[in-house]
Design a protein around this motif. Structure first.
Motif, PDB file in Angstrom:
ATOM      1  N   ARG A  17      20.322  -8.460  -6.640  1.00 18.82           N
ATOM      2  CA  ARG A  17      19.772  -7.519  -5.670  1.00 18.82           C
ATOM      3  C   ARG A  17      19.509  -6.183  -6.356  1.00 18.82           C
ATOM      4  O   ARG A  17      20.332  -5.700  -7.121  1.00 18.82           O
ATOM      5  CB  ARG A  17      20.756  -7.338  -4.519  1.00 18.82           C
ATOM      6  CG  ARG A  17      20.211  -6.442  -3.443  1.00 18.82           C
ATOM      7  CD  ARG A  17      21.200  -6.338  -2.301  1.00 18.82           C
ATOM      8  NE  ARG A  17      20.756  -5.332  -1.380  1.00 18.82           N
ATOM      9  CZ  ARG A  17      20.567  -5.537  -0.101  1.00 18.82           C
ATOM     10  NH1 ARG A  17      20.815  -6.705   0.409  1.00 18.82           N
ATOM     11  NH2 ARG A  17      20.166  -4.575   0.679  1.00 18.82           N
ATOM     12  N   LEU A  18      18.347  -5.620  -6.082  1.00 23.10           N
ATOM     13  CA  LEU A  18      18.020  -4.313  -6.641  1.00 23.10           C
ATOM     14  C   LEU A  18      18.904  -3.252  -6.010  1.00 23.10           C
ATOM     15  O   LEU A  18      19.332  -3.384  -4.866  1.00 23.10           O
ATOM     16  CB  LEU A  18      16.554  -3.982  -6.376  1.00 23.10           C
ATOM     17  CG  LEU A  18      15.521  -4.932  -6.964  1.00 23.10           C
ATOM     18  CD1 LEU A  18      14.125  -4.512  -6.538  1.00 23.10           C
ATOM     19  CD2 LEU A  18      15.627  -5.000  -8.464  1.00 23.10           C
ATOM     20  N   GLU A  19      19.126  -2.182  -6.734  1.00 21.42           N
ATOM     21  CA  GLU A  19      19.951  -1.083  -6.229  1.00 21.42           C
ATOM     22  C   GLU A  19      19.315   0.251  -6.585  1.00 21.42           C
ATOM     23  O   GLU A  19      18.445   0.320  -7.447  1.00 21.42           O
ATOM     24  CB  GLU A  19      21.360  -1.166  -6.819  1.00 21.42           C
ATOM     25  CG  GLU A  19      22.123  -2.402  -6.396  1.00 21.42           C
ATOM     26  CD  GLU A  19      23.519  -2.449  -6.988  1.00 21.42           C
ATOM     27  OE1 GLU A  19      23.876  -1.543  -7.765  1.00 21.42           O
ATOM     28  OE2 GLU A  19      24.246  -3.400  -6.673  1.00 21.42           O
ATOM     29  N   GLY A  20      19.783   1.293  -5.927  1.00 22.39           N
ATOM     30  CA  GLY A  20      19.388   2.653  -6.256  1.00 22.39           C
ATOM     31  C   GLY A  20      17.897   2.908  -6.168  1.00 22.39           C
ATOM     32  O   GLY A  20      17.205   2.420  -5.273  1.00 22.39           O
ATOM     33  N   GLU A  21      17.395   3.678  -7.109  1.00 22.49           N
ATOM     34  CA  GLU A  21      15.988   4.084  -7.106  1.00 22.49           C
ATOM     35  C   GLU A  21      15.044   2.897  -7.226  1.00 22.49           C
ATOM     36  O   GLU A  21      13.977   2.877  -6.613  1.00 22.49           O
ATOM     37  CB  GLU A  21      15.728   5.082  -8.247  1.00 22.49           C
ATOM     38  CG  GLU A  21      14.341   5.676  -8.242  1.00 22.49           C
ATOM     39  CD  GLU A  21      13.972   6.364  -6.924  1.00 22.49           C
ATOM     40  OE1 GLU A  21      12.815   6.195  -6.480  1.00 22.49           O
ATOM     41  OE2 GLU A  21      14.830   7.045  -6.332  1.00 22.49           O
ATOM     42  N   GLU A  22      15.435   1.891  -7.994  1.00 25.46           N
ATOM     43  CA  GLU A  22      14.599   0.703  -8.146  1.00 25.46           C
ATOM     44  C   GLU A  22      14.401   0.001  -6.792  1.00 25.46           C
ATOM     45  O   GLU A  22      13.306  -0.415  -6.436  1.00 25.46           O
ATOM     46  CB  GLU A  22      15.235  -0.247  -9.154  1.00 25.46           C
ATOM     47  CG  GLU A  22      14.371  -1.415  -9.540  1.00 25.46           C
ATOM     48  CD  GLU A  22      15.028  -2.306 -10.588  1.00 25.46           C
ATOM     49  OE1 GLU A  22      14.277  -3.019 -11.259  1.00 25.46           O
ATOM     50  OE2 GLU A  22      16.272  -2.298 -10.717  1.00 25.46           O
ATOM     51  N   TYR A  23      15.481  -0.114  -6.030  1.00 23.80           N
ATOM     52  CA  TYR A  23      15.434  -0.717  -4.691  1.00 23.80           C
ATOM     53  C   TYR A  23      14.549   0.102  -3.761  1.00 23.80           C
ATOM     54  O   TYR A  23      13.649  -0.417  -3.108  1.00 23.80           O
ATOM     55  CB  TYR A  23      16.856  -0.821  -4.141  1.00 23.80           C
ATOM     56  CG  TYR A  23      16.944  -1.151  -2.682  1.00 23.80           C
ATOM     57  CD1 TYR A  23      16.823  -2.460  -2.236  1.00 23.80           C
ATOM     58  CD2 TYR A  23      17.152  -0.153  -1.728  1.00 23.80           C
ATOM     59  CE1 TYR A  23      16.901  -2.773  -0.894  1.00 23.80           C
ATOM     60  CE2 TYR A  23      17.236  -0.452  -0.389  1.00 23.80           C
ATOM     61  CZ  TYR A  23      17.113  -1.759   0.031  1.00 23.80           C
ATOM     62  OH  TYR A  23      17.183  -2.063   1.359  1.00 23.80           O
ATOM     63  N   GLY A  74      17.400  -9.255   0.462  1.00 22.80           N
ATOM     64  CA  GLY A  74      18.291  -9.919  -0.486  1.00 22.80           C
ATOM     65  C   GLY A  74      18.169 -11.424  -0.439  1.00 22.80           C
ATOM     66  O   GLY A  74      18.261 -12.018   0.612  1.00 22.80           O
TER      67      GLY A  74
END
Length: 117
Positions: free
Chosen positions: A50-56, A31
């Motif tokens: 900040r990226l989240e979920g599947e993208e992260y 992050g």
């Protein structure tokens, strides 16, 4: 080396072209949108959501695979792992067994502020 979400799909080639052949532990900070960077105008260009979920998970997976393909013996650590390694190293340097680690009183000052964001 700095990667962003815009580098998805290119991380392997970016790492492959890194000039250093001998790599020490790899530090991973997922992050850049934390309070310290928000306060520091020098780093404002790094801010992004900040990226989240599947993208992260997808970009972290791509990064780990690329690092371990290029440097199979690399150790990939996050900031918490680095802090823990420092604490364990301190206890070892003092001489007692690590079995006694839970009984130590430890104060950490200045270990970062990403947890605040």
């Amino acid at each position: 080396m700095y990667f962003s979400a815009k580098d998805k799909g290119e991380i392997m080639s970016m790492i492959y072209n890194w000039p250093a052949q001998k790599i020490l532990p790899v530090m991973l900070d997922v992050g850049t949108n934390n309070l310290k960077l928000i306060e520091d105008p020098l780093y404002l260009r790094l801010r992004q959501p900040r990226l989240e979920g599947e993208e992260y998970l997808s970009i972290i997976d791509e990064f780990i695979k690329a690092v371990l393909t290029s440097w199979p013996k690399a150790i990939v650590q996050g900031t918490a792992g680095v802090a823990l390694a420092g604490l364990l190293g301190t206890v070892r340097a003092q001489g007692p067994s690590l079995d006694d680690f839970p009984n130590h009183k430890i104060v950490v000052v200045g270990a970062g502020r990403a947890w605040c964001s």
